[in-house]
Design a protein around this motif. Structure first.
Motif, mmCIF file in Angstrom:
data_model
loop_
_atom_site.group_PDB
_atom_site.id
_atom_site.type_symbol
_atom_site.label_atom_id
_atom_site.label_comp_id
_atom_site.label_asym_id
_atom_site.label_seq_id
_atom_site.Cartn_x
_atom_site.Cartn_y
_atom_site.Cartn_z
ATOM 1 N N LYS A 178 -29.292 2.804 -82.993
ATOM 2 C CA LYS A 178 -28.466 2.179 -81.962
ATOM 3 C C LYS A 178 -26.985 2.445 -82.200
ATOM 4 C CE LYS A 178 -27.261 -2.440 -80.194
ATOM 5 N NZ LYS A 178 -27.591 -3.885 -80.232
ATOM 6 N N GLU A 179 -26.538 2.385 -83.439
ATOM 7 C CA GLU A 179 -25.128 2.602 -83.751
ATOM 8 C C GLU A 179 -24.694 4.005 -83.363
ATOM 9 O OE1 GLU A 179 -27.361 1.381 -85.801
ATOM 10 O OE2 GLU A 179 -26.726 -0.723 -85.861
ATOM 11 N N GLN A 180 -25.590 4.979 -83.527
ATOM 12 C CA GLN A 180 -25.261 6.358 -83.159
ATOM 13 C C GLN A 180 -25.166 6.507 -81.642
ATOM 14 O OE1 GLN A 180 -27.799 9.232 -85.009
ATOM 15 N NE2 GLN A 180 -26.774 10.980 -84.069
ATOM 16 N N LEU A 181 -26.037 5.824 -80.920
ATOM 17 C CA LEU A 181 -25.961 5.855 -79.460
ATOM 18 C C LEU A 181 -24.642 5.246 -78.985
ATOM 19 C CD1 LEU A 181 -29.618 4.808 -78.570
ATOM 20 C CD2 LEU A 181 -28.587 7.074 -78.275
ATOM 21 N N LEU A 182 -24.246 4.116 -79.561
ATOM 22 C CA LEU A 182 -22.985 3.490 -79.185
ATOM 23 C C LEU A 182 -21.798 4.405 -79.469
ATOM 24 C CD1 LEU A 182 -23.655 -0.117 -80.521
ATOM 25 C CD2 LEU A 182 -23.258 0.497 -78.125
ATOM 26 N N ARG A 183 -21.876 5.139 -80.546
ATOM 27 C CA ARG A 183 -20.771 6.006 -80.937
ATOM 28 C C ARG A 183 -20.678 7.247 -80.046
ATOM 29 N NH1 ARG A 183 -21.850 5.624 -85.839
ATOM 30 N NH2 ARG A 183 -23.033 7.567 -86.126
ATOM 31 N N HIS A 184 -21.821 7.859 -79.727
ATOM 32 C CA HIS A 184 -21.806 9.130 -79.003
ATOM 33 C C HIS A 184 -21.830 8.960 -77.487
ATOM 34 C CE1 HIS A 184 -22.188 12.072 -82.307
ATOM 35 N NE2 HIS A 184 -22.752 11.068 -82.949
ATOM 36 N N VAL A 185 -22.480 7.931 -76.988
ATOM 37 C CA VAL A 185 -22.574 7.749 -75.541
ATOM 38 C C VAL A 185 -21.438 6.877 -75.022
ATOM 39 C CG1 VAL A 185 -24.018 6.924 -73.636
ATOM 40 C CG2 VAL A 185 -25.081 8.074 -75.598
#
Length: 228
Positions: A178-185
């Motif tokens: 989830k943290e990666q999605l928040l960062r990239h999207v």
């Protein structure tokens, strides 16, 4: 310097509207302001802005309804809502027609960052090279036209829904935290752990994709999401 974009601010509190206009102009945005739903619709029709920053509670109507109408008229418009309400139901209601939301009271630097981020997601370069479509199973994403098809049928997505789905497709069958999605999207660097924006948009994608085929998006509880 070329303006990074034109922003329509619809906010009925003059002091807040002034702060937003000054900050956006300082960061080289062109800015138009309105205090009502009616004024916002008129300005948007006349100027076709790149982004809209909408207060949810307006004197002549609901900012979310304004966002819905603006999205119909201009599908590629980036929409960010300003809301004094932080209940999950209120946030979900705002995200149904927008790309992001900011709760009041807000940090003006965060507003600028969020507007910049949604424009980065929704606005293509002036000239795009032809790109081969992204494919995963019966899903196809055209990175030139930003159209999505599943099993040969068109799927209408908002810019943020498209960005999220594209990132999942690019990661294949891998579970993306989830943290990666928040960062990239969403370009969030520091997000409160209770944020439900990812879960909300995953539910939107499932609602649009699953009627056309078997379940596609998988959940790894406490970790993230991926494609089956």
């Amino acid at each position: 310097m070329t303006a990074p974009g034109t922003v329509l601010v619809v906010e009925d509190e003059p002091s807040i509207a002034d702060v937003l206009e000054i900050a956006l102009r300082y960061h080289h945005f062109e800015v138009m302001t309105a205090g009502t739903v009616r004024e916002g619709l008129t300005l948007a029709e006349r100027t076709r802005p790149d982004a809209a920053l909408l207060d949810v509670m307006l004197p002549d109507g609901d900012g979310r309804a304004l966002g819905r109408e603006l999205r119909i008229r201009q599908p590629d418009l980036a929409i960010v809502f300003l809301t004094a309400r932080d209940a999950p139901a209120e946030i979900v209601g705002a995200l149904a027609f927008g790309d992001d939301y900011i709760t009041k009271p807000f940090n003006i630097d965060e507003v600028i960052a969020r507007i910049t981020a949604v424009l980065r997601r929704t606005r293509a370069d002036d000239v795009l090279p032809e790109r081969p479509p992204l494919r995963y199973g019966d899903l196809e994403l055209d990175e030139t036209t930003y159209r999505v098809h599943r099993a040969g049928r068109t799927v209408e997505l908002t810019p943020t829904e498209y960005a999220l789905l594209r990132f999942l497709v690019r990661n294949g069958g891998r579970i993306v935290p989830k943290e990666q999605l928040l960062r990239h999207v969403w370009q969030y660097e520091h997000t409160p752990p209770e944020s439900t924006v990812v879960e909300t948009y995953i539910s939107y994608l499932r609602r649009k994709l699953e009627p056309l085929g078997p379940p596609l998006i998988t959940t790894r509880r406490g970790v993230g999401y991926g494609l089956a």
